[in-house]
Design an enzyme around this catalytic site. Sequence first.
Site, PDB file in Angstrom:
ATOM      1  N   TYR A 135       7.483 -16.190  -2.649  1.00 32.92           N
ATOM      2  CA  TYR A 135       8.674 -15.489  -2.158  1.00 32.92           C
ATOM      3  C   TYR A 135       9.621 -16.433  -1.415  1.00 32.92           C
ATOM      4  CZ  TYR A 135       7.461 -10.623  -3.152  1.00 32.92           C
ATOM      5  OH  TYR A 135       7.205  -9.427  -3.771  1.00 32.92           O
ATOM      6  N   LYS A 160      -5.925 -16.982  -7.707  1.00 34.23           N
ATOM      7  CA  LYS A 160      -6.179 -17.486  -9.057  1.00 34.23           C
ATOM      8  C   LYS A 160      -6.602 -18.947  -8.938  1.00 34.23           C
ATOM      9  CE  LYS A 160      -5.130 -16.126 -12.833  1.00 34.23           C
ATOM     10  NZ  LYS A 160      -6.040 -15.697 -13.944  1.00 34.23           N
ATOM     11  N   ASP A 196      -6.587 -11.256 -11.273  1.00 31.18           N
ATOM     12  CA  ASP A 196      -6.508 -10.403 -12.471  1.00 31.18           C
ATOM     13  C   ASP A 196      -7.751  -9.521 -12.583  1.00 31.18           C
ATOM     14  OD1 ASP A 196      -7.994 -12.728 -12.928  1.00 31.18           O
ATOM     15  OD2 ASP A 196      -7.440 -12.879 -15.045  1.00 31.18           O
ATOM     16  N   ASP A 208       1.816  -7.936  -3.473  1.00 33.25           N
ATOM     17  CA  ASP A 208       2.880  -7.016  -3.880  1.00 33.25           C
ATOM     18  C   ASP A 208       2.424  -6.184  -5.070  1.00 33.25           C
ATOM     19  OD1 ASP A 208       5.527  -5.936  -3.961  1.00 33.25           O
ATOM     20  OD2 ASP A 208       5.966  -7.277  -5.642  1.00 33.25           O
ATOM     21  N   ASP A 267       0.813  -1.996  -5.123  1.00 32.96           N
ATOM     22  CA  ASP A 267       1.405  -0.886  -5.875  1.00 32.96           C
ATOM     23  C   ASP A 267       0.343  -0.191  -6.717  1.00 32.96           C
ATOM     24  OD1 ASP A 267       3.986  -1.222  -4.915  1.00 32.96           O
ATOM     25  OD2 ASP A 267       4.909  -1.083  -6.901  1.00 32.96           O
TER      26      ASP A 267
HETATM   27  C1  IPM Z   1       7.457  -4.386  -1.235  1.00 25.54           C
HETATM   28  C2  IPM Z   1       8.695  -4.483  -2.084  1.00 25.54           C
HETATM   29  C3  IPM Z   1       9.462  -5.723  -1.695  1.00 25.54           C
HETATM   30  C4  IPM Z   1       8.616  -6.927  -2.019  1.00 25.54           C
HETATM   31  C5  IPM Z   1      10.860  -5.826  -2.322  1.00 25.54           C
HETATM   32  C6  IPM Z   1      11.718  -4.620  -2.031  1.00 25.54           C
HETATM   33  C7  IPM Z   1      11.561  -7.092  -1.883  1.00 25.54           C
HETATM   34  O1  IPM Z   1       8.360  -4.441  -3.430  1.00 25.54           O
HETATM   35  O2  IPM Z   1       7.579  -4.358  -0.001  1.00 25.54           O
HETATM   36  O3  IPM Z   1       6.373  -4.329  -1.808  1.00 25.54           O
HETATM   37  O4  IPM Z   1       8.621  -7.413  -3.166  1.00 25.54           O
HETATM   38  O5  IPM Z   1       7.924  -7.400  -1.123  1.00 25.54           O
HETATM   39 MG    MG Z   2       6.310  -4.090  -3.821  1.00 25.85          MG
END
Ligand code: IPM
Ligand code: MG
Length: 375
Positions: free
Chosen positions: A143, A199, A232, A256, A260
């Site tokens: 990032y 990884k 993975d 990240d 999710d």
């Molecule tokens: C998160 C989001 C952010 C990230 C975006 C909005 C920059 O996806 O907080 O998970 O990638 O960290």
């Molecule tokens: Mg995210």
Amino acid sequence: MSDQYSLLILPGDGIGPEVMAEVVKVIGWFESNRGMSFDVNQDLVGGAAYDAHGVPLADATMDKAQSVDAVLLGAVGGPKYDVLDFSVKPERGLLRLRKEMDLFANLRPAQCFDALADFSSLKREVVAGLDILIVRELTSGVYFGEPRGIHADDNNPDNEGGRVGINTQRYTSGEIRRVARSAFELARRRGNRVCSMEKANVMESGILWREEVQWVHDNEYPDVELSHMYADNGAMQLVRRPQQFDVIVTDNLFGDVLSDAAAMLTGSLGMLPSASLGAKMANGRPKAMYEPVHGSAPDIAGEGKANPIACILSFAMALRYSFDQGDAAAELERAVERVLAKGVRTADLMGPEGGTPVSTVQMGDHIIAALSQGV
Ligand code: IPM
Ligand code: MG
């Protein structure tokens, strides 16, 4: 004397302001009923800040964020801002907060409320009672690594299109050790197990990650059970048998993605809170920002449909991690659980059997009512 806490509220874009309005109600409830006192300041972030100031986070807002006990953030971004230059995109505001406050440990709990186990895309028996915590490194890695950019790929006649896009995965041992310590500390207060994901089979930064996490374990937390997994495989295990995990510690980008996936195991992205913590300030509290894991959901913004629970549970995390009010945090979490157990649902939590969803405001009201009723 009542406890006084300073908060900076940054509702942001899309559904951010709607869900944050419900948090403000919850804050008011704790002030009226639990002798707490919050010094609340509101400001702009993301597209909303861009519209007002031409930047996704004004310097004055950054200064405020540095001086308060905790920041509460709604969400940033929206299609309207897709055309903006990368440097002023709404997401840059969020990344600036994380970086300048040095919020290196991002806590993303994925807990499956019993009342929602059937909403998961996985079978009930795979997710019921799920309680895992992803600790994502938040201030380094790909990032932020340099060099980065899109450049002309000079002197390379074989490159059709002639450009190259570059990002750099870079971790120092110090960055890895500090987030590993956060994960081990948290594990000691839960199931006492940490699984580290990288990884190491293809990335040197992954080898360093594995070695440093192991070093912290061997030297400082030998009592905690540590395992390592390629990321993975970790993704696969998360959907295969998520209950095998307690605390997962991983880098910024894998965190990240994996968070999710973990979030959706619990039924809806509208449920999951997060805390981003940094070093301790002079008052003994950690630098901190709290935000829902979900995004700005522009498709439903302004319709009063959004689920405010992730944002409300983020405030519960603030009570726990910034203000040492673990009892109040648990009280708020129980109130949310009772409302869900009664069958109260926002639109994102509607099963195939249907029913009438409540609005964002109504969900907030139900949670306030449950708080007032008590256990
Ligand atoms: C998160 C989001 C952010 C990230 C975006 C909005 C920059 O996806 O907080 O998970 O990638 O960290
Ligand atoms: Mg995210």
